[in-house]
Scaffold this motif. Structure first.
Motif, PDB file in Angstrom:
ATOM      1  N   LEU A 199       0.830  -1.199   0.000  1.00 15.54           N
ATOM      2  CA  LEU A 199       0.000   0.000   0.000  1.00 15.54           C
ATOM      3  C   LEU A 199       0.868   1.253   0.000  1.00 15.54           C
ATOM      4  O   LEU A 199       0.533   2.258  -0.625  1.00 15.54           O
ATOM      5  CB  LEU A 199      -0.937   0.000   1.217  1.00 15.54           C
ATOM      6  N   CYS A 232       1.946   1.803  -3.465  1.00 16.69           N
ATOM      7  CA  CYS A 232       0.797   2.243  -4.262  1.00 16.69           C
ATOM      8  C   CYS A 232       0.604   3.749  -4.149  1.00 16.69           C
ATOM      9  O   CYS A 232       0.324   4.433  -5.150  1.00 16.69           O
ATOM     10  CB  CYS A 232      -0.476   1.525  -3.809  1.00 16.69           C
ATOM     11  N   ILE A 284      -5.967   1.826  -4.922  1.00 17.79           N
ATOM     12  CA  ILE A 284      -6.104   0.925  -3.777  1.00 17.79           C
ATOM     13  C   ILE A 284      -7.591   0.614  -3.629  1.00 17.79           C
ATOM     14  O   ILE A 284      -8.348   1.393  -3.047  1.00 17.79           O
ATOM     15  CB  ILE A 284      -5.567   1.566  -2.486  1.00 17.79           C
ATOM     16  N   ALA A 328      -9.593  -4.707  -1.454  1.00 17.19           N
ATOM     17  CA  ALA A 328      -8.317  -5.115  -0.865  1.00 17.19           C
ATOM     18  C   ALA A 328      -8.303  -4.824   0.636  1.00 17.19           C
ATOM     19  O   ALA A 328      -7.799  -5.625   1.429  1.00 17.19           O
ATOM     20  CB  ALA A 328      -7.159  -4.398  -1.557  1.00 17.19           C
ATOM     21  N   GLY A 336       1.254   0.095   6.214  1.00 18.88           N
ATOM     22  CA  GLY A 336       1.292   0.213   4.757  1.00 18.88           C
ATOM     23  C   GLY A 336       2.407  -0.534   4.064  1.00 18.88           C
ATOM     24  O   GLY A 336       2.283  -0.879   2.891  1.00 18.88           O
ATOM     25  N   ILE A 391      -1.166  -5.487  -2.398  1.00 20.28           N
ATOM     26  CA  ILE A 391      -2.280  -5.701  -3.321  1.00 20.28           C
ATOM     27  C   ILE A 391      -1.759  -6.509  -4.509  1.00 20.28           C
ATOM     28  O   ILE A 391      -0.734  -6.181  -5.099  1.00 20.28           O
ATOM     29  CB  ILE A 391      -2.871  -4.377  -3.814  1.00 20.28           C
ATOM     30  N   GLY A 439      -6.288  -8.054  -1.322  1.00 15.43           N
ATOM     31  CA  GLY A 439      -5.397  -7.708  -0.239  1.00 15.43           C
ATOM     32  C   GLY A 439      -4.627  -8.892   0.308  1.00 15.43           C
ATOM     33  O   GLY A 439      -5.156 -10.007   0.412  1.00 15.43           O
ATOM     34  N   TYR A 452      -7.491   5.901   5.174  1.00 14.87           N
ATOM     35  CA  TYR A 452      -8.011   5.459   3.879  1.00 14.87           C
ATOM     36  C   TYR A 452      -9.430   5.998   3.663  1.00 14.87           C
ATOM     37  O   TYR A 452      -9.748   6.525   2.587  1.00 14.87           O
ATOM     38  CB  TYR A 452      -8.013   3.934   3.816  1.00 14.87           C
ATOM     39  N   TYR A 483      -8.060   9.114   1.614  1.00 11.52           N
ATOM     40  CA  TYR A 483      -7.874   8.499   0.307  1.00 11.52           C
ATOM     41  C   TYR A 483      -9.190   8.410  -0.469  1.00 11.52           C
ATOM     42  O   TYR A 483      -9.250   8.820  -1.641  1.00 11.52           O
ATOM     43  CB  TYR A 483      -7.270   7.104   0.454  1.00 11.52           C
ATOM     44  N   SER A 493      -9.245   8.433  -4.475  1.00 10.68           N
ATOM     45  CA  SER A 493      -9.688   7.150  -5.025  1.00 10.68           C
ATOM     46  C   SER A 493     -10.112   7.231  -6.491  1.00 10.68           C
ATOM     47  O   SER A 493      -9.841   6.312  -7.276  1.00 10.68           O
ATOM     48  CB  SER A 493     -10.849   6.587  -4.189  1.00 10.68           C
TER      49      SER A 493
END
Length: 225
Positions: free
Chosen positions: A114, A117, A124, A128, A151, A156, A161, A185, A189, A194
């Motif tokens: 992660l 990523c 992500i 996952a 992380g 992934i 995940g 997240y 995120y 996302s």
């Protein structure tokens, strides 16, 4: 892994890796030092206790070798015994000792962490995150205590995940790393990155990591005072 293939790999490992490998642990708070990696082998990573290697002819197998004098091998063997076989975890094919080197032969997990990523701007998916949640719940059902799940220790692969490192899953003290990562997240995120992920410089992530550690340490001191 078939028994014949395993025996062949063990013989190769003992003759070409463990007979020539030079690694030591100077400071238990820092990664071990691998002074020399024998020909045909590649260092995948080094932690505070052990180094992880793979051989050019066995790319689906990982070899984890503990540094001399470092604890943890017996505990990790027990963790893998309890985990058994699960798609979100590695599998331990064999554990042993050769010329003072304690090691585990594991199914090699492939994917992108992660952490990487975020650096690369790779997506992500929520699935996952859910996979990792379910895997950690499975670990709890096996009498384990998910610890140090962050992380760099989750990956992934094909949108699913994977939990990379379970060596500390016998530690019973609470660990909020995964819950805190999920909060970030969901709150940062998902609403902002996302739909259109963008690369984030590693220096920014290192700053976030240091800030997180400072806040966590301050929180622990505050509760104990």
């Amino acid at each position: 892994m078939e028994e014949k293939q395993l025996n062949t790999f063990i013989a190769l490992m003992e003759q070409s890796l463990l007979s020539e490998l030079v690694l030591d642990s100077v400071d238990p708070t820092n990664p071990i030092r691998v002074a020399e990696t024998p020909r045909g082998w590649r260092l995948l990573g080094a932690g505070n206790y052990a180094g992880v290697f793979t051989h050019q002819d066995y790319s689906d197998i990982a070899m984890k070798v503990y540094a001399p004098g470092r604890d943890g091998w017996e505990s990790e063997c027990e963790v893998y015994r309890r985990i058994g076989t699960h798609p979100a975890f590695s599998t331990c094919y064999h554990a042993g000792e050769y010329k003072g080197h304690y090691y585990l032969i594991l199914k090699r997990l492939k994917g992108k962490t992660l952490y990487q990523c975020i650096i690369d701007g790779a997506a992500i998916p929520k699935k996952a995150i859910e996979d990792i949640d379910q895997a950690l719940e499975y670990a709890r059902s096996r009498g384990l205590f998910p610890h140090d799940v962050h992380g760099k220790n989750v990956m992934i692969k094909d949108g699913r995940g994977i939990v990379l490192d379970i060596s500390d899953f016998l530690k019973e003290e609470p660990c909020a790393m995964w819950d805190d990562l999920k909060k970030a997240y969901n709150r940062i995120y998902m609403p902002f990155l996302s739909k259109k992920p963008i690369p984030v410089p590693e220096w920014v992530l290192n700053g976030v990591r240091k800030g997180y550690r400072f806040m966590r340490n301050s929180s622990v001191v505050g509760r104990s005072s």
